[in-house]
Write a protein that holds these residues in place. Sequence first.
Motif, PDB file in Angstrom:
ATOM      1  N   ARG A  58       0.935  -1.135  -0.066  1.00 42.17           N
ATOM      2  CA  ARG A  58       0.074   0.104   0.119  1.00 42.17           C
ATOM      3  C   ARG A  58       0.923   1.265   0.114  1.00 42.17           C
ATOM      4  N   TRP A 110      -1.157  15.803  -1.517  1.00 49.40           N
ATOM      5  CA  TRP A 110      -2.459  15.011  -1.157  1.00 49.40           C
ATOM      6  C   TRP A 110      -2.662  14.339  -2.303  1.00 49.40           C
ATOM      7  N   ASN A 111      -1.899  14.110  -3.440  1.00 47.88           N
ATOM      8  CA  ASN A 111      -2.403  13.284  -4.415  1.00 47.88           C
ATOM      9  C   ASN A 111      -2.539  11.880  -4.069  1.00 47.88           C
ATOM     10  N   LYS A 112      -3.283  11.081  -4.727  1.00 52.72           N
ATOM     11  CA  LYS A 112      -3.809   9.895  -4.458  1.00 52.72           C
ATOM     12  C   LYS A 112      -2.728   8.915  -5.134  1.00 52.72           C
ATOM     13  N   MET A 113      -2.446   7.787  -4.603  1.00 48.84           N
ATOM     14  CA  MET A 113      -1.448   6.791  -5.117  1.00 48.84           C
ATOM     15  C   MET A 113      -2.274   5.618  -5.240  1.00 48.84           C
ATOM     16  N   THR A 114      -2.235   4.980  -6.268  1.00 50.35           N
ATOM     17  CA  THR A 114      -2.745   3.824  -6.638  1.00 50.35           C
ATOM     18  C   THR A 114      -1.983   2.607  -6.103  1.00 50.35           C
ATOM     19  N   THR A 115      -2.263   1.598  -5.488  1.00 50.27           N
ATOM     20  CA  THR A 115      -1.525   0.462  -4.647  1.00 50.27           C
ATOM     21  C   THR A 115      -2.175  -0.736  -5.106  1.00 50.27           C
ATOM     22  N   GLU A 157       4.975  11.958   1.272  1.00 55.87           N
ATOM     23  CA  GLU A 157       4.224  12.924   0.639  1.00 55.87           C
ATOM     24  C   GLU A 157       3.369  13.808   1.234  1.00 55.87           C
ATOM     25  N   CYS A 158       2.458  13.106   1.870  1.00 57.02           N
ATOM     26  CA  CYS A 158       1.435  13.988   3.039  1.00 57.02           C
ATOM     27  C   CYS A 158       2.224  14.906   3.903  1.00 57.02           C
ATOM     28  N   ILE A 203       3.514   7.238   0.929  1.00 59.15           N
ATOM     29  CA  ILE A 203       2.221   8.083   1.069  1.00 59.15           C
ATOM     30  C   ILE A 203       2.511   9.113   2.091  1.00 59.15           C
TER      31      ILE A 203
END
Length: 317
Positions: free
Chosen positions: A121, A135-140, A129-130, A126
């Motif tokens: 995940r 706050w861009n989403k990462m696809t896991t 980065e936060c 993440i």
Amino acid sequence: MTLKVLITPRSFGKGSPAPLEMLKNKGYEIVINPYGRIMTKEEMVSLIQDVDGVIVGVDPLDKEVLQHARKLKVISKYGVGIDNVDTDYAKQMSIPVTVTAGANKEAVADYAFALMLGTARKLAQIDKECKNVNWNKMTTIDMWGKTLGLIGLGNIGKGVAKRAGGFNMNVLAYDLFQDKAYAEANGIHYVPLETLLKESDFISMHLPLNEQTRHIIGSQQFKIMKPTAVIVNTARGGLIDEEALFCALKENQIWGAGIDVFEQEPPHNKELLGLDNIIIGSHCAASTYGAIDEMGMMASANIIEHMAAKAEIIDAD
């Protein structure tokens, strides 16, 4: 004559004073690792020369060190991996080597599972980065319903398999010493190593380190893994060829890795530290207060038991 015990693990007695009190109540003189880190051969030689017992972590206890341990009566391993101890030479010198079998198995199994989930995940990335206000989403990738490959199905491997049941995972195992009754009762399938590497989404290492297992995972093994595979190692540095691991991660041959143990700690290849698809631990899988207390109590009990046995032999003579 007061007996002297050298204690090298930094976490010994950290959670509870009881392991130290056990030794002090027997009248032993205690020598604590003064460096706050894993000791070198030279440092071990200087401290071990006049001790009667040693509680050792991953510090070197090879023949070169043990040759200077003229009074040593027992080696009590704080853990179960004894690849840092020259057991053949210890046997030759009639020095028993004990381990704290089972003391940290649940803590290490927890950590192995945490590394798999965290890598899948991208939790560390993440979080990083936060904290930089991205706050861009990462696809896991998912763990639920995937295939777990256990390279080694001993106490810790079995613990990881139990946790995998909660994630509805299919479990494969590779081990030279097969507990077929346990595997059948728990729906675990023994397969050849190549099959495990090809079919597993998650791979967890649980082998001792010896000449047969050193670099059991190398460049050829990474090539046959899935591009979405996650590999974790909470067992021993040296099971994975670290240069091959670096290349596999840098070239995105696999999804990622969670590594708590290295051949040299910190790792020799500092470029590993800059990769985003690896979570690195400081050999801390067993470092929970519960596991530390249990290992300490068992290690102290092993020292006391074997010191007493040696004393009985001397008295009998």
